[in-house]
Design an enzyme around this catalytic site. Structure first.
Site, PDB file in Angstrom:
ATOM      1  N   CYS A 181      -6.704   1.620 -21.026  1.00  0.00           N
ATOM      2  CA  CYS A 181      -6.992   2.904 -20.298  1.00  0.00           C
ATOM      3  C   CYS A 181      -8.751   2.888 -20.371  1.00  0.00           C
ATOM      4  O   CYS A 181      -9.278   2.359 -21.263  1.00  0.00           O
ATOM      5  CB  CYS A 181      -6.504   4.061 -20.841  1.00  0.00           C
ATOM      6  SG  CYS A 181      -4.771   4.095 -20.955  1.00  0.00           S
ATOM      7  N   ARG A 214      -9.851  -3.357 -16.867  1.00  0.00           N
ATOM      8  CA  ARG A 214      -9.073  -3.260 -17.973  1.00  0.00           C
ATOM      9  C   ARG A 214      -7.742  -3.154 -17.614  1.00  0.00           C
ATOM     10  O   ARG A 214      -6.679  -3.344 -18.372  1.00  0.00           O
ATOM     11  CB  ARG A 214      -9.273  -1.902 -18.693  1.00  0.00           C
ATOM     12  CG  ARG A 214     -10.810  -1.957 -19.432  1.00  0.00           C
ATOM     13  CD  ARG A 214     -11.134  -0.501 -19.685  1.00  0.00           C
ATOM     14  NE  ARG A 214     -12.350  -0.717 -20.773  1.00  0.00           N
ATOM     15  CZ  ARG A 214     -12.183  -0.148 -21.821  1.00  0.00           C
ATOM     16  NH1 ARG A 214     -11.156   0.473 -22.282  1.00  0.00           N
ATOM     17  NH2 ARG A 214     -13.346  -0.333 -22.751  1.00  0.00           N
ATOM     18  N   TRP A 246      -3.204   3.456 -17.768  1.00  0.00           N
ATOM     19  CA  TRP A 246      -1.496   2.716 -17.771  1.00  0.00           C
ATOM     20  C   TRP A 246      -0.974   3.558 -18.027  1.00  0.00           C
ATOM     21  O   TRP A 246      -0.881   4.581 -18.744  1.00  0.00           O
ATOM     22  CB  TRP A 246      -1.477   1.593 -18.821  1.00  0.00           C
ATOM     23  CG  TRP A 246      -2.263   0.191 -18.416  1.00  0.00           C
ATOM     24  CD1 TRP A 246      -3.318  -0.287 -18.724  1.00  0.00           C
ATOM     25  CD2 TRP A 246      -1.630  -0.779 -17.356  1.00  0.00           C
ATOM     26  NE1 TRP A 246      -3.457  -1.559 -18.083  1.00  0.00           N
ATOM     27  CE2 TRP A 246      -2.737  -1.701 -17.256  1.00  0.00           C
ATOM     28  CE3 TRP A 246      -0.540  -0.776 -16.773  1.00  0.00           C
ATOM     29  CZ2 TRP A 246      -2.271  -2.857 -16.617  1.00  0.00           C
ATOM     30  CZ3 TRP A 246      -0.184  -1.943 -16.069  1.00  0.00           C
ATOM     31  CH2 TRP A 246      -1.152  -2.744 -15.956  1.00  0.00           C
ATOM     32  N   ASN A 262      -7.677   8.190 -24.187  1.00  0.00           N
ATOM     33  CA  ASN A 262      -7.164   6.870 -24.470  1.00  0.00           C
ATOM     34  C   ASN A 262      -6.287   6.939 -26.093  1.00  0.00           C
ATOM     35  O   ASN A 262      -6.969   7.619 -26.816  1.00  0.00           O
ATOM     36  CB  ASN A 262      -8.064   5.753 -24.590  1.00  0.00           C
ATOM     37  CG  ASN A 262      -8.870   5.512 -23.203  1.00  0.00           C
ATOM     38  OD1 ASN A 262      -8.278   5.859 -22.152  1.00  0.00           O
ATOM     39  ND2 ASN A 262      -9.990   4.934 -23.575  1.00  0.00           N
ATOM     40  N   GLY A 263      -5.239   6.438 -26.242  1.00  0.00           N
ATOM     41  CA  GLY A 263      -4.724   6.299 -27.565  1.00  0.00           C
ATOM     42  C   GLY A 263      -3.295   7.148 -27.558  1.00  0.00           C
ATOM     43  O   GLY A 263      -2.581   7.496 -26.552  1.00  0.00           O
ATOM     44  N   GLU A 287      -0.553 -17.750 -38.893  1.00  0.00           N
ATOM     45  CA  GLU A 287      -1.724 -17.381 -38.250  1.00  0.00           C
ATOM     46  C   GLU A 287      -2.891 -17.325 -38.671  1.00  0.00           C
ATOM     47  O   GLU A 287      -4.028 -17.626 -38.082  1.00  0.00           O
ATOM     48  CB  GLU A 287      -1.348 -16.060 -37.289  1.00  0.00           C
ATOM     49  CG  GLU A 287      -2.284 -15.348 -36.501  1.00  0.00           C
ATOM     50  CD  GLU A 287      -2.777 -16.032 -35.240  1.00  0.00           C
ATOM     51  OE1 GLU A 287      -3.784 -15.618 -34.672  1.00  0.00           O
ATOM     52  OE2 GLU A 287      -2.248 -17.156 -35.051  1.00  0.00           O
ATOM     53  N   LYS A 293      -6.360 -19.311 -37.385  1.00  0.00           N
ATOM     54  CA  LYS A 293      -7.569 -18.708 -36.879  1.00  0.00           C
ATOM     55  C   LYS A 293      -8.684 -19.479 -37.636  1.00  0.00           C
ATOM     56  O   LYS A 293      -9.908 -19.580 -37.436  1.00  0.00           O
ATOM     57  CB  LYS A 293      -7.493 -17.242 -37.310  1.00  0.00           C
ATOM     58  CG  LYS A 293      -6.907 -16.274 -36.314  1.00  0.00           C
ATOM     59  CD  LYS A 293      -7.570 -16.339 -34.778  1.00  0.00           C
ATOM     60  CE  LYS A 293      -6.549 -15.938 -34.050  1.00  0.00           C
ATOM     61  NZ  LYS A 293      -5.876 -17.080 -33.529  1.00  0.00           N
ATOM     62  N   GLU A 304      -9.414 -22.911 -36.300  1.00  0.00           N
ATOM     63  CA  GLU A 304      -9.611 -22.786 -34.917  1.00  0.00           C
ATOM     64  C   GLU A 304     -11.506 -22.489 -34.835  1.00  0.00           C
ATOM     65  O   GLU A 304     -12.115 -23.233 -34.192  1.00  0.00           O
ATOM     66  CB  GLU A 304      -9.176 -21.743 -33.995  1.00  0.00           C
ATOM     67  CG  GLU A 304      -7.732 -21.961 -33.592  1.00  0.00           C
ATOM     68  CD  GLU A 304      -7.341 -21.012 -33.030  1.00  0.00           C
ATOM     69  OE1 GLU A 304      -6.557 -20.970 -31.756  1.00  0.00           O
ATOM     70  OE2 GLU A 304      -7.304 -19.707 -33.328  1.00  0.00           O
ATOM     71  N   HIS A 318       7.536 -26.424 -53.819  1.00  0.00           N
ATOM     72  CA  HIS A 318       8.049 -27.533 -53.363  1.00  0.00           C
ATOM     73  C   HIS A 318       6.948 -28.451 -52.570  1.00  0.00           C
ATOM     74  O   HIS A 318       7.007 -29.427 -51.895  1.00  0.00           O
ATOM     75  CB  HIS A 318       8.881 -27.373 -52.287  1.00  0.00           C
ATOM     76  CG  HIS A 318      10.227 -26.548 -52.486  1.00  0.00           C
ATOM     77  ND1 HIS A 318      11.109 -27.274 -53.098  1.00  0.00           N
ATOM     78  CD2 HIS A 318      10.462 -25.240 -52.899  1.00  0.00           C
ATOM     79  CE1 HIS A 318      12.317 -26.394 -53.465  1.00  0.00           C
ATOM     80  NE2 HIS A 318      11.767 -25.080 -53.326  1.00  0.00           N
ATOM     81  N   LYS A 367      -9.450 -21.646 -23.736  1.00  0.00           N
ATOM     82  CA  LYS A 367      -8.698 -20.356 -23.761  1.00  0.00           C
ATOM     83  C   LYS A 367      -7.203 -20.546 -23.041  1.00  0.00           C
ATOM     84  O   LYS A 367      -6.453 -20.012 -23.907  1.00  0.00           O
ATOM     85  CB  LYS A 367      -9.471 -19.305 -22.791  1.00  0.00           C
ATOM     86  CG  LYS A 367      -8.993 -18.014 -22.772  1.00  0.00           C
ATOM     87  CD  LYS A 367      -8.904 -17.367 -24.459  1.00  0.00           C
ATOM     88  CE  LYS A 367      -8.072 -16.094 -24.548  1.00  0.00           C
ATOM     89  NZ  LYS A 367      -8.039 -15.330 -25.872  1.00  0.00           N
TER      90      LYS A 367
END
Length: 607
Positions: free
Chosen positions: A2, A27, A74, A98-99, A479, A483, A486, A502, A602
C-alpha cells in the site's frame, strides 16, 4: 505494498495527490482514494481498481482543497471495493493506513460498546473511531492523536486528517516506512522519497516508533516515549538512484527494511481480522480433495518450499514431495492426475520452475503458483495464483520476496489444515494470531541492525562459515548460507543441526564461525546440545534465539542476538531477517556489489 501521500499546500492539492498516487502505482494496488477538507469538512473520492477509475470519479464529482491525503491499497479480506478503500473517515477524522493493527478487535469491541458504528471490518476504521472518541471527549487534536497512537499495537504507517484543521496533518510510523517532505510554505508526507521527489528535495524520515505533527511551518517529531526529537533533513538530489533506495545505501537494505510493511500487506490480503480466520482467493478446486502436494521451486524460493513442507505435513497432515525445479523433470517422478502441484517464484518467469509447471499440467495435475508478479507467465499458465505483495524487488539477492512467500505458504497451510479437518477454530485463531504479530516483531528485529553489523566483522574475516538449524530453522540455515555466498562470496554451508556429527564437525576450529538459528521451540534442547559441542571444539558460535533460548543454552557463545519471542509456527519468517542483515553487512565490509553480485541475475529465464 500500500502507498500513502499527504499534502498541506498553498493551492489546490488534488492534482499533486493524484500525481503522488501515480508514483505509488509501482507498489501494486486494487483501489485508490483521496480526502481533502472543503470549508473545513472532510470530503472523499474513492474507487475500486486502477487510478483511472478515481480520475473518472473526480471528473464526475470534482474535489478541491489545500490539504489532503491519498492512498493506494491492496484489498484485505473479501473483494476490493469502494467501501473498503482508503481514506476511512468519520465526520471528524480521516485516516490512510499501511500495515496491521494487532489489537484491532479489542479496540473495535470497546468502541462499539460506546456507540460507534463501523461501516467496514477493516482495522483502519478502528483508528478513525478511536481518535474521534478522544476528540469527542474534548481532547485537542494533538492530544487525541497521541493518546490513540499510544494504544495501537502492530506494525503500521498512518497519516491523519482532522476536520476543521486546514494547516495540520499527523503521521505515525511503527515498522512501515514514512517520510516528511519540506517545501516552500508547503509540507508533504509519503511512503517513500520516490513519492515526494517531484514535490521537494528536502526529506526527513520518521524513525521506528515516531509520530509527527506537520503544519506549513514545519514538523514536530516525537519518539515512542512522546519526547520531542530532531530528525535530520536529507537532500534527495544526491542521486536519482538514492531516491529509489529510500535513503538506504543499497536496494537490498531498503528491501530488508520494507519487510514489516510487505509482510503485513501480504497477510492482510488473506486474513479476516474480525473472525481471526484465513480466507484464500477462490480456487478452481477444493482443498479438502488434496491428498498430496508437490512443491517445486529454485534457489531461495526452494527454501520457502522446504519450510512449507514442514508446515503442511505437521499441521495439515498432507504428504508433500519437494523438488528443485532444475531436477524435477529429469527425475521424472510418477505423478497422480488430480494432485496439487505448487510452484514458487518471485518473478514468475524462472525457467526451470516454469518448465516443471508445464510438465505437471501435461500430467493432469492442478497447478497453483505463488508469485510476486501477477502478470507473469507462471501466473497466466497456472490454474490458480496466490500473489505475494512484496512490491518490486530490485536487489538480486531475494529478501522481502522470501518472507512474503512464507506468509502466503503459512496462510495456505492454515486453509488446507482447516479444509482437511486437522485444525479447529481455536487452532486457526492461535496460528492466525501468531501471523498477525509478525510485522511488529519484524520491526523489532530491525533494531538489531547495529549489533549484527558489529558481528559481521568477525564473519567477514572467515574463509568458511557454517549455519545450523533444526526443524523449520534448517531451511533458514540453508537460506542464510546462500545469502552469504551470493553477496559476500564467502564459502558457507547450511546443515541440519543433527547432521553436524555426521561430518561437518570436522571443520570446526577457532577460524570457522558457526551461525545457529535456534528459536526456543520443541527442538531447542537438541540444538543447544549441538552448540555445546561446537563451543567445546573452539568454534565461534553466533547464536540467534529469544531470551528463553539464551537463558537455556548452558554455554557462552562468541556472540548472541536476543530476538523477540514468537509462536514457533512463525519463527522461520522472522529468523530469516537477521541472517539477511548479517549477510548484507558482511558484503558491505568486503566491498562487493551488494545489489548486483557477480555472475548472478535477478530472474533465471534460461536453463
Amino acid at each position: 505494498m500500500c502507498g500513502i501521500i499527504g499534502i498541506i499546500g498553498v493551492k489546490d492539492v488534488v492534482p499533486s495527490l493524484m500525481e503522488g498516487l501515480r508514483r505509488l502505482e509501482y507498489r501494486g494496488y486494487d483501489s485508490t482514494g483521496i480526502a481533502t477538507l472543503v470549508d473545513g469538512v472532510i470530503d472523499r473520492r474513492r474507487a475500486q481498481g486502477k487510478l483511472g477509475n478515481l480520475e473518472k470519479r473526480l471528473v464526475e464529482a470534482p474535489l478541491a482543497g489545500i490539504i489532503g491525503i491519498g492512498h493506494t491499497r491492496w484489498a484485505t479480506h473479501g473483494v476490493p471495493n469502494e467501501v473498503n478503500a482508503h481514506p476511512h473517515a468519520s465526520a471528524k477524522v480521516a485516516v490512510v493506513h499501511n500495515g496491521i493493527i494487532e489489537n484491532f478487535v479489542a479496540l473495535r469491541d470497546r468502541l462499539l460498546a460506546k456507540g460507534h458504528v463501523f461501516a467496514t471490518a477493516t482495522d483502519t476504521e478502528a483508528v478513525v473511531h478511536l481518535i474521534t472518541e478522544y476528540l469527542d471527549e474534548g481532547l485537542s487534536p494533538e492530544e487525541a492523536v497521541g493518546k490513540a497512537i499510544g494504544e495501537l499495537e502492530g506494525a503500521f504507517a498512518l497519516v491523519i486528517l482532522i476536520a476543521g484543521e486546514e494547516n495540520l496533518l499527523f503521521a505515525a510510523r511503527k515498522g512501515s516506512p514514512l517520510a516528511v517532505g519540506y517545501g516552500d510554505g508547503e509540507m508533504f508526507l509519503g511512503s517513500d522519497a520516490l513519492t515526494l521527489a517531484p514535490l521537494t528535495r528536502r526529506i526527513a524520515y520518521l524513525e521506528d516508533g515516531d509520530w509527527v505533527r506537520v503544519t506549513r511551518e514545519g514538523a514536530v517529531f516525537r519518539d515512542v516515549s512522546g519526547a520531542i526529537v530532531e530528525r535530520k533533513i536529507h537532500l534527495s538530489s544526491v542521486s536519482g538512484a538514492m531516491i529509489g533506495k529510500g535513503g538506504h545505501r543499497h536496494y537490498m537494505l531498503k528491501e530488508i527494511y520494507e519487510q514489516p510493511q510487505v509482510i503485513g500487506d501480504t497477510l492482510n490480503a488473506m486474513f479476516n481480522p474480525v473472525e481471526r480466520t484465513i480466507t484464500l482467493p477462490p480456487l478452481p478446486f477444493a482443498l479438502d480433495d488434496v491428498e498430496r502436494v508437490t512443491l517445486i521451486a529454485c534457489g531461495t524460493s526452494s527454501y520457502a518450499a522446504m519450510v512449507a513442507r514442514y508446515w503442511i505435513e505437521s499441521i495439515a497432515r498432507v504428504p508433500v514431495d519437494l523438488d528443485v525445479g532444475s531436477e524435477f523433470r529429469y527425475r521424472d517422478p510418477p505423478l497422480q492426475a488430480g494432485g496439487l502441484a505448487l510452484f514458487i517464484s518471485q518473478s514468475g518467469e524462472t525457467a526451470d520452475t516454469l518448465a516443471a509447471l508445464r510438465h505437471c499440467k501435461a500430467k493432469g495435475l492442478r497447478c497453483l503458483s505463488i508469485v510476486n508478479v501477477a502478470e507473469s507467465t507462471m501466473a497466466r499458465e497456472s490454474d490458480a495464483v496466490l500473489t505475494t505483495l512484496a512490491g518490486p524487488e530490485i536487489g538480486v539477492a531475494s529478501t522481502k520476496a522470501f518472507t512474503t512467500q512464507l506468509v502466503v505458504l503459512a496462510c495456505l497451510t492454515i486453509a488446507l489444515a482447516r479444509a482437511k479437518g486437522q485444525l479447529d477454530a481455536d487452532g486457526e485463531a492461535r496460528l492466525s494470531k501468531g501471523l498477525t504479530e509478525v510485522p511488529a516483531r519484524a520491526a523489532e528485529i530491525l533494531k538489531y541492525d547495529e549489533d549484527l553489523r558489529a558481528i559481521a566483522q568477525t564473519v567477514a574475516e572467515a574463509r568458511d562459515v557454517l549455519y545450523l538449524g533444526r526443524g523449520t530453522a534448517f531451511p533458514i540455515a540453508l537460506e542464510g548460507a546462500l545469502k552469504l555466498k551470493e553477496i559476500s562470496y564467502i564459502h558457507a554451508e547450511g546443515y541440519a543441526a543433527g547432521e553436524m556429527k555426521h561430518g561437518p564437525i570436522a571443520l570446526i576450529d577457532e577460524t570457522v564461525p558457526v551461525i545457529v538459528i535456534a528459536p526456543s521451540d520443541g527442538l531447542f534442547d537438541k540444538t543447544a546440545s549441538n552448540v555445546q559441542e561446537v563451543v567445546a571444539r573452539g568454534g565461534k558460535v553466533i547464536f540467534l534465539s529469544d531470551s528463553e533460548g539464551n537463558r537455556r543454552l548452558g554455554v557462552t557463545p562468541a556472540f548472541s542476538v536476543v530476538l523477540p519471542a514468537v509462536d514457533p509456527f512463525v519463527a522461520p519468517i522472522l529468523y530469516a531477517i537477521p541472517v539477511q542483515l548479517l549477510a548484507y553487512h558482511v558484503a558491505v565490509i568486503k566491498g562487493t556489489d551488494v545489489d548486483q553480485p557477480r555472475n548472478l541475475a535477478k530472474s533465471v529465464t534460461v536453463e
